[in-house]
Design an enzyme around this catalytic site. Structure first.
Site, mmCIF file in Angstrom:
data_model
loop_
_atom_site.group_PDB
_atom_site.id
_atom_site.type_symbol
_atom_site.label_atom_id
_atom_site.label_comp_id
_atom_site.label_asym_id
_atom_site.label_seq_id
_atom_site.Cartn_x
_atom_site.Cartn_y
_atom_site.Cartn_z
ATOM 1 C CG HIS A 95 1.324 -3.554 10.658
ATOM 2 N ND1 HIS A 95 2.174 -3.700 9.466
ATOM 3 C CD2 HIS A 95 0.671 -2.275 10.316
ATOM 4 C CE1 HIS A 95 1.512 -2.952 8.455
ATOM 5 N NE2 HIS A 95 0.937 -2.135 8.962
ATOM 6 C CG ASP A 119 2.029 -7.706 8.857
ATOM 7 O OD1 ASP A 119 1.825 -6.846 9.754
ATOM 8 O OD2 ASP A 119 1.103 -8.085 8.303
ATOM 9 C CG ASP A 162 1.358 -0.073 5.327
ATOM 10 O OD1 ASP A 162 0.980 -0.305 6.642
ATOM 11 O OD2 ASP A 162 0.553 -0.677 4.338
ATOM 12 C CD GLU A 216 -2.554 -3.477 9.280
ATOM 13 O OE1 GLU A 216 -3.408 -2.511 9.253
ATOM 14 O OE2 GLU A 216 -1.701 -3.727 8.456
ATOM 15 C CD GLU A 217 -0.364 -4.370 5.361
ATOM 16 O OE1 GLU A 217 -1.411 -4.394 4.789
ATOM 17 O OE2 GLU A 217 0.428 -3.374 5.291
ATOM 18 C CG ASP A 237 -2.359 0.886 14.569
ATOM 19 O OD1 ASP A 237 -1.181 0.949 14.520
ATOM 20 O OD2 ASP A 237 -3.280 0.121 14.351
ATOM 21 C CG HIS A 294 -0.736 -1.517 0.671
ATOM 22 N ND1 HIS A 294 -1.939 -2.357 0.821
ATOM 23 C CD2 HIS A 294 -0.142 -1.387 1.542
ATOM 24 C CE1 HIS A 294 -2.023 -2.815 2.198
ATOM 25 N NE2 HIS A 294 -0.934 -2.151 2.482
#
Length: 449
Positions: free
Chosen positions: A82, A84, A119, A153-154, A179, A422
């Protein structure tokens, strides 16, 4: 003109993408669409052959679905990542600019620092680099390959759902979907020196609840007992003191069995018979720390709190957000009932904000073994194993069209790196990025005909 060495090209590409702050938000009006526009343009500039030779369908606002026609369409493969990222906490002690994409030393060597390196822009670049390299060599994959890069996705957005709809409309039933998720994880279990090549064969469901307490409110100089904030605080403590029942699911027991040769000698008989001694293994995991304990049960984290708008005002409404990761075997309905019983207060309303059941368990058959074999070649030091992924990925939507959905990012990650996802100081080793791109290339080259 001399070709750019692959190592330098893949590193430069990740640096370029990290410097574009593609932060997603549940409120579309708060999303900087121009950042996503710039990222798509940069991706096309970094990987021109991929964009020239693969058919592209835009999904959602900025999601990408590429089709690379192979020698056969019988067993198509979907490689996912992803575009984002989550926001950056400006108060967090980042060592380097989170959107700088700079190369600095890390405990494991030179690394690219910044939001999204792990990520999940590292996977985006690794996949694209593998495809670009193979296109340059004139390679035709044995099977059709689809690249699905989501843009939301986030925030549990809809781009992946739209990608699934496109594939379904075109009659595509993937033989393998891969994924982000697992990694070459070091320091995952106490006493285990070998890194683990953990492949997510399922993932917990993501469910969000909100506890709401209401009252009269008023002036802070005349507080009454059991106001909204006090009841919310009590409810949170009650939930924390009422953990969900623990039991290790089949993938976790298989992980323990595969770990047996690598643990201290006294533990080997226990883990070697994990499937026969499941209750004992479960208790051991609970005692091994939060990362291991989360593999055994549904977890609840109180994340958001709101109350009074001012220090001298008693709140008329207080709320607490609960983020719940639903274990395989549990259900959202059962989770809500458990929370209701734990709170034991009819004055507190429980609102379901987001509901997500756990994903089905994908089989450990030929598709899994292909991933396992590629791990063995690129990362021979690692123990390849299935596991239950705790976080949520876009791949959960692909279980509607494929029975073989797996989650694995082919990068070495220390415990500190995993904790940075994160959070602050997210970074990916330069050599690890190069090896990750090599792993994706090997996977494509080894697709069965």
């Amino acid at each position: 003109m001399t070709a750019v060495p692959v190592e330098r090209r893949v590193v430069s590409a990740l640096q370029a993408l990290v410097r574009i702050p593609t932060v997603s938000d549940r409120d579309a009006s708060l999303v900087d669409a121009s950042a996503f526009d710039r990222l798509l343009a940069e991706l096309a500039a970094q990987f021109p052959l991929l964009h020239e030779r693969l058919a592209l369908t835009i999904v959602g606002t900025h999601g990408l679905l590429f089709h690379w026609a192979g020698a056969s369409a019988e067993r198509p493969v979907v490689l996912m990542a992803h575009l984002d990222v989550v926001p950056v906490d400006t108060e967090a002690p980042w060592q380097h600019d989170p959107f700088g994409g700079e190369i600095h030393e890390s405990p494991t060597g030179p690394a690219i620092w910044g939001r999204g390196t792990l990520d999940d822009k590292g996977c985006v670049v690794g996949i694209c680099e593998a495809v670009e390299t193979l296109l340059e060599a004139g390679h035709v994959p044995a099977q059709d390959i689809w690249l699905s890069f989501g843009c939301d996705e986030e925030v549990s957005g809809t781009a992946a759902i739209e990608a699934v709809a496109v594939l379904r409309d075109r009659g595509v039933t993937p033989w393998l979907v891969l994924d982000e998720g697992g990694a070459i994880a070091s320091g995952a279990f106490p006493g285990v020196k070998a890194p683990l090549g953990v492949i997510g064969v399922t993932e917990k469901g993501t469910t969000s609840l909100e506890l709401v307490a209401e009252g009269r409110g008023g002036h802070a100089s005349t507080p009454a007992r059991n106001g909204p904030t006090a009841r919310i605080a009590r409810a949170i403590l009650r939930v924390e003191k009422s953990p969900f029942p623990a039991s290790a699911p089949a993938p976790t027991l298989e992980l323990m069995r595969r770990l047996a040769p690598h643990v201290p000698l006294p533990l080997r008989p226990l883990l070697g018979r994990a499937d026969q001694l499941a209750p004992v293994v479960t208790r051991a995991l609970l005692a091994a720390g939060p990362e291991a304990a989360a593999m055994t049960r549904t977890t609840v984290a109180a994340t958001t709190l709101s109350g009074s708008p001012a220090l001298n005002v008693i709140a008329s409404t207080a709320k607490a957000g609960l983020n719940i990761r639903v274990m395989v075997g549990d259900t959202v309905a059962g989770v809500v009932e458990h929370i209701r019983k734990a709170v034991a207060d009819d004055s507190i309303r429980i609102d379901v904000i987001e509901s997500g059941e756990p994903s089905p368990i994908s089989p450990m058959d030929e598709a899994f073994e292909l991933l396992e074999d590629c791990i063995g070649e690129v990362f021979p030091e690692a123990v390849a194993t299935p596991y239950v992924m705790m976080a949520a990925t876009d791949s959960r939507h692909f279980t509607a069209i494929s029975a073989h959905v797996y989650r694995f990012a082919p990068f070495r990650m220390t415990k500190a790196q995993r904790q940075a996802i994160h959070s602050y100081d997210e970074h990916l080793g330069v050599a690890d990025l190069v090896d990750g791109a090599r792993w994706y290339q090997l996977l494509i080259e080894r697709l069965p005909s």
